[in-house]
Design a protein around this motif. Sequence first.
Motif, PDB file in Angstrom:
ATOM      1  N   PRO A  27       0.838  -1.206   0.000  1.00  0.00           N
ATOM      2  CA  PRO A  27       0.000   0.000   0.000  1.00  0.00           C
ATOM      3  C   PRO A  27       0.872   1.255   0.000  1.00  0.00           C
ATOM      4  CG  PRO A  27      -0.042  -1.071   2.156  1.00  0.00           C
ATOM      5  CD  PRO A  27       0.727  -1.966   1.234  1.00  0.00           C
ATOM      6  N   THR A  28       0.363   2.297  -0.632  1.00  0.00           N
ATOM      7  CA  THR A  28       1.071   3.569  -0.646  1.00  0.00           C
ATOM      8  C   THR A  28       1.122   4.100   0.786  1.00  0.00           C
ATOM      9  OG1 THR A  28       0.222   4.040  -2.846  1.00  0.00           O
ATOM     10  CG2 THR A  28       1.059   5.915  -1.595  1.00  0.00           C
ATOM     11  N   ARG A 129      -3.444   5.828   9.309  1.00  0.00           N
ATOM     12  CA  ARG A 129      -4.615   5.180   8.697  1.00  0.00           C
ATOM     13  C   ARG A 129      -5.801   5.145   9.662  1.00  0.00           C
ATOM     14  NH1 ARG A 129      -0.402   2.396   5.941  1.00  0.00           N
ATOM     15  NH2 ARG A 129      -0.655   2.753   3.712  1.00  0.00           N
TER      16      ARG A 129
END
Length: 192
Positions: A27-28, A129
Amino acid sequence: MRRALLPLLLAAALLGGCSTPDPEPAPTPAGGATALPGPVPADLALRPVPGTAPAAPAFTGALTDGTPFAAAELWAQRPVVLTFFSSWCTTCASNQAALSDLARSYRDRVVFVGVAGADQADEVQDYLRAHRVEYPIVVDDQQTIWRSYAVREPPAVVLVAKGGALLRGWPGGLDAPTLDRRLRELVLADQP
């Protein structure tokens, strides 16, 4: 003959006949180059900066994805809010969702930049996140940026005017509604 052929068939099946699925792309990283602001809005109107305001300590570093970052390049064009945090800081976590919302509401007019120190990269990513942090994050492993702003422990918030004048700092952090009022009072002129 059959015995000699069996190992060759097995080897051919393993080498060419079976394909392994491509691994999932990583994932970035949150807080990397994709979080940098867009162009400065044409209608951005700023209040004059007090002539007595000292210069903010300029710094360079790397974002979470390794992209080089220079703070002075951002504040040359618009105001910047620096947020000093760590993933283990409970006060940071309790204020972060509202701060992230505020950063989204000011998107491109005022740039929020996080400065993560005293932390591990994977824990910072989990924090970003979990709290939907969409602004750039500078990794300050050695806490040199923290020291240049006299930050001893997180959270802390610093407001830098367009052009690099240090307007105000809040050791211990600042809740989003108060920061919003300060941004309107100190930085942004009334806009339609």
